[in-house]
Design an enzyme around this catalytic site. Structure first.
Site, short mmCIF file in Angstrom:
data_model
loop_
_atom_site.label_atom_id
_atom_site.label_comp_id
_atom_site.label_asym_id
_atom_site.label_seq_id
_atom_site.Cartn_x
_atom_site.Cartn_y
_atom_site.Cartn_z
N LYS A 153 36.26 -55.89 -66.52
CA LYS A 153 37.67 -55.76 -66.86
C LYS A 153 38.00 -54.27 -67.05
CE LYS A 153 38.66 -60.09 -66.57
NZ LYS A 153 39.52 -60.53 -65.46
N ASP B 224 41.42 -62.94 -71.03
CA ASP B 224 41.85 -61.63 -71.55
C ASP B 224 41.82 -61.56 -73.08
OD1 ASP B 224 42.19 -60.67 -69.01
OD2 ASP B 224 44.32 -61.21 -68.91
C1 S3P Z 1 45.23 -61.60 -63.85
C2 S3P Z 1 44.07 -62.29 -63.68
C3 S3P Z 1 42.87 -62.08 -64.52
C4 S3P Z 1 43.20 -61.31 -65.79
C5 S3P Z 1 44.09 -60.14 -65.54
C6 S3P Z 1 45.39 -60.59 -64.91
C7 S3P Z 1 46.36 -61.89 -62.94
O1 S3P Z 1 41.93 -61.33 -63.77
O2 S3P Z 1 42.02 -60.90 -66.42
O3 S3P Z 1 44.36 -59.47 -66.73
O4 S3P Z 1 47.51 -61.52 -63.26
O5 S3P Z 1 46.14 -62.52 -61.90
P1 S3P Z 1 40.91 -62.05 -62.74
O6 S3P Z 1 41.71 -62.78 -61.76
O7 S3P Z 1 40.16 -60.93 -62.10
O8 S3P Z 1 40.04 -62.91 -63.60
#
Ligand code: S3P
Length: 471
Positions: A379, A352
């Site tokens: 994203k 992120d």
């Molecule tokens: C998150 C996982 C990440 C991240 C998101 C929050 C989470 O996404 O980018 O902001 O809380 O599990 P991905 O699991 O799709 O990579």
């Protein structure tokens, strides 16, 4: 639509606590809802994304009291010679209904712009003997959902959605699940968590194999709620390749570990993904010196700290205590940065943080390469294209690649009118870029900041930044 106006700043100084961790705040609500008895969640993040989870959990018949909401009383205090800002946070009392206690929602569950809400909740809904429908805003309805729908269908859930079940709105008819052995195609904590949460309701064992170190907050919190969960991390994790195998057996009940006063309490640490903005600001604005208190430093989240240290940033992380989630106080000083090459596992551990990392790279000597980061395209915005387009407007030398970015520095940035693409992390990264740009920067559609960091503008102001809202 609200715009943010930023002027170049003198040194940023002070000690701040950024708001609570977004990922942990979602999970505290979801697991608290499934637990037997009450869970007190302190330091919960009252941002738009987490409010979406709160709305959905209530829609499923769970009662949650907001016992204290620091948003009602802005918590900024000035100390002589040092500005100090306390986080905007809430304390929730979640009245858990137990594993069989959720009720069929009377209406569509609105996940707003929150991918974590939709994907984690999908795992829980897949285990329920009723039908629910989830939707979200336009951006969320464009984001890929096949990654959760496919394994949850394999476990036995019926999931319908647009584009052959790949896009929300999603209709989920759950129940009758069986455990699976699933290798994640991408290192995604949201997908991993959806499968593990469904696994709680499934017959037999669920195994998730992850290709990289996706954040492990779900595993840690399940353990804190008494669930037996086994995690085997590959002995010598390669920079890419098999990383960990997680196993749990369905049918377990959730009951939070009680503290000395007999209460089930979850303390949410400050969000390292929010700390990233003042941290990089401190590193690139000449003369700055900033301290960030109580930041969550779970090793699956600290990729940015590693990258900044490799760039030559003066960083000091003092780890005062370790709970289920380790926390640290982090100090940063303005530093001469040099370009680095980022790829492999560090990408997942900083997933992120790339909008703000790209801003740091524009001020670093030499070339910074970001690769293996194709996930950034799905994203809240296409963060590869959006970061390249907006920083180019400010004079950065930045090239878009299919799986990342190449940034040449150091470049003196010039102020421009830039757009957030309605992405909170892009809006804040551009605001920090504005602190080192000549002239007045305007970040359009910056209200998305409230998705993860209420109080960002006030906190940056308390540190000495010239930043303000203008309609
Ligand atoms: C998150 C996982 C990440 C991240 C998101 C929050 C989470 O996404 O980018 O902001 O809380 O599990 P991905 O699991 O799709 O990579």
């Amino acid at each position: 639509m609200p715009n943010l106006i930023i002027n170049p700043a003198g040194p940023l100084r002070g000690s701040v606590t950024v708001p609570g961790d977004k990922s942990i705040s979602h999970r505290a609500l979801l697991l608290g809802a499934l637990a037997e008895g009450d869970t007190l969640v302190r330091g919960w993040l009252p941002a738009e994304d987490c409010q979406a989870t709160l709305r959905c959990v209530r829609g499923l018949g769970v009662s949650v009291d907001v016992v204290d909401n620091a948003l009602d009383k802005p918590g900024f205090s000035e100390k002589p010679g040092l500005s100090s800002a306390s986080a905007l946070s809430a304390t929730l009392l979640v009245h858990g209904v137990g594993m069989a206690g959720l009720r069929e929602p009377a209406d569509v569950l609105d996940c707003g712009g929150s991918g974590t809400t939709m994907r984690l909740l999908a795992g829980i809904l897949a285990g329920q003997p009723f039908t629910s429908v989830m939707t979200g805003n336009e951006a969320l309805r464009r984001r890929p959902m096949a990654r959760i729908a496919e394994p949850l269908r394999r476990m036995g859930a019926t999931i319908l959605g647009r584009d052959g079940g790949r896009l929300a709105p999603l209709t989920i008819r759950g129940g009758g699940l069986a455990g699976i052995d699933y290798s994640l195609p991408v290192a995604s904590a949201q997908v991993k968590s959806a499968i593990l949460l469904a696994g709680l309701f499934a017959d037999g064992e669920t195994i998730v194999r992850e290709p990289g170190p996706a954040r492990d907050h779900t595993e840690r919190m399940l353990r804190a709620f008494g669930v037996e969960i086994e995690v085997d991390v590959a002995p010598a994790p390669a920079s890419v390749g098999p990383y960990a195998t997680i196993r749990l057996t369905g049918g377990q009940r959730l009951a939070a570990t009680l503290d000395a006063d007999g209460r089930a309490v979850i303390d949410v640490p400050a969000d390292i993904s929010s700390a990233a903005f003042p941290l990089v600001a401190g590193a690139i604005v000449p003369g700055s010196e900033i301290a960030l208190r109580g930041v969550g430093v779970n090793p699956t989240r600290t990729g940015l700290l590693d990258l900044l240290a490799e760039m030559g940033c003066a960083l000091d992380a003092h780890q005062p205590c370790a709970m289920d989630e380790p926390i640290a106080d982090i100090a940063v000083r303005h530093s001469r940065l040099r370009g680095v090459s980022a790829g492999g596992n560090v990408i997942v551990r900083a997933i992120d943080e790339f909008p703000i990392f790209a801003v740091a790279a524009t001020q670093a000597e030499g070339t910074t390469v970001i690769r293996d980061a194709g996930e950034l395209r799905v994203k809240e915005s296409d963060r590869i294209a959006a970061v390249a387009a907006e920083l180019t407007r400010m004079g950065a030398q930045i090239e878009e690649r299919p799986d990342g970015l190449m940034i040449h520095g150091p470049t003196p940035l010039t102020a421009a009118v830039v757009d957030s693409h309605r992405d909170h992390r892009l809006a804040m990264a551009l605001a920090v870029a504005g602190l080192v740009a000549r002239g007045e920067t305007v970040v359009q559609n910056a209200e998305a900041i409230d998705d993860s960091f209420p109080g960002f503008v006030e906190m940056m102001g308390a540190l000495g930044a010239e930043i303000a809202w203008r309609e």
